[in-house]
Design an enzyme around this catalytic site. Structure first.
Site, mmCIF file in Angstrom:
data_model
loop_
_atom_site.group_PDB
_atom_site.id
_atom_site.type_symbol
_atom_site.label_atom_id
_atom_site.label_comp_id
_atom_site.label_asym_id
_atom_site.label_seq_id
_atom_site.Cartn_x
_atom_site.Cartn_y
_atom_site.Cartn_z
ATOM 1 N N CYS A 1 -3.686 8.436 4.343
ATOM 2 C CA CYS A 1 -3.408 9.876 4.303
ATOM 3 C C CYS A 1 -4.604 10.619 3.702
ATOM 4 O O CYS A 1 -4.941 10.391 2.535
ATOM 5 C CB CYS A 1 -2.145 10.105 3.475
ATOM 6 S SG CYS A 1 -1.930 11.766 2.843
ATOM 7 N N CYS B 1 -3.804 12.472 0.497
ATOM 8 C CA CYS B 1 -3.591 11.541 -0.621
ATOM 9 C C CYS B 1 -4.928 11.117 -1.216
ATOM 10 O O CYS B 1 -5.087 11.073 -2.438
ATOM 11 C CB CYS B 1 -2.825 10.306 -0.143
ATOM 12 S SG CYS B 1 -1.201 10.664 0.533
#
Length: 121
Positions: free
Chosen positions: A40, A43
């Site tokens: 991600c 992230c």
């Protein structure tokens, strides 16, 4: 597993996660869980900031949970987007913030534990 005060603790098994949650609850500490995925981009963007907060706020427990590695835990907290930050104290979920909302997350940390241990950074 050594105590990692001032560091992000990555939980790779349900047992590790449960042990860290129990320690946090026993110590009466705020536990912040970063539900993330290594693929991600958001992230990855917030990970170094989260690590800095762990250093600045050693009175809290900063956990990291890969949602694919610990799907059971992610499902329990009803995680449907990443990153999602869950704030827990004494076994009670206080707040959930979805997305890499740095200001919102930092405000929540300060709301639940106060200002950083040290003003220098």
């Amino acid at each position: 597993m050594a105590a990692a005060q001032g560091a992000v603790i990555a939980c790779h098994t349900k047992d590790e996660f449960d042990a860290q949650m129990a320690k946090g609850k026993e110590a009466g500490k705020l536990v912040i869980i970063d539900f993330m995925s290594p693929s991600c981009p958001f992230c990855l963007e917030i990970a170094p900031v989260y690590a800095e907060w762990a250093k600045k706020f050693p009175s809290a427990v900063f956990l990291e949970v890969n949602v694919f590695e610990l799907k059971e835990v992610a499902d329990f907290y009803k995680i449907d987007g990443m990153p999602t930050f869950v704030f827990i104290k004494n076994g009670e979920t206080l707040e959930t913030i979805e997305g890499p909302e740095k200001d919102e997350i930092l405000d929540a940390i300060k709301k639940y534990i106060g200002t950083p241990a040290s003003a220098s950074s």
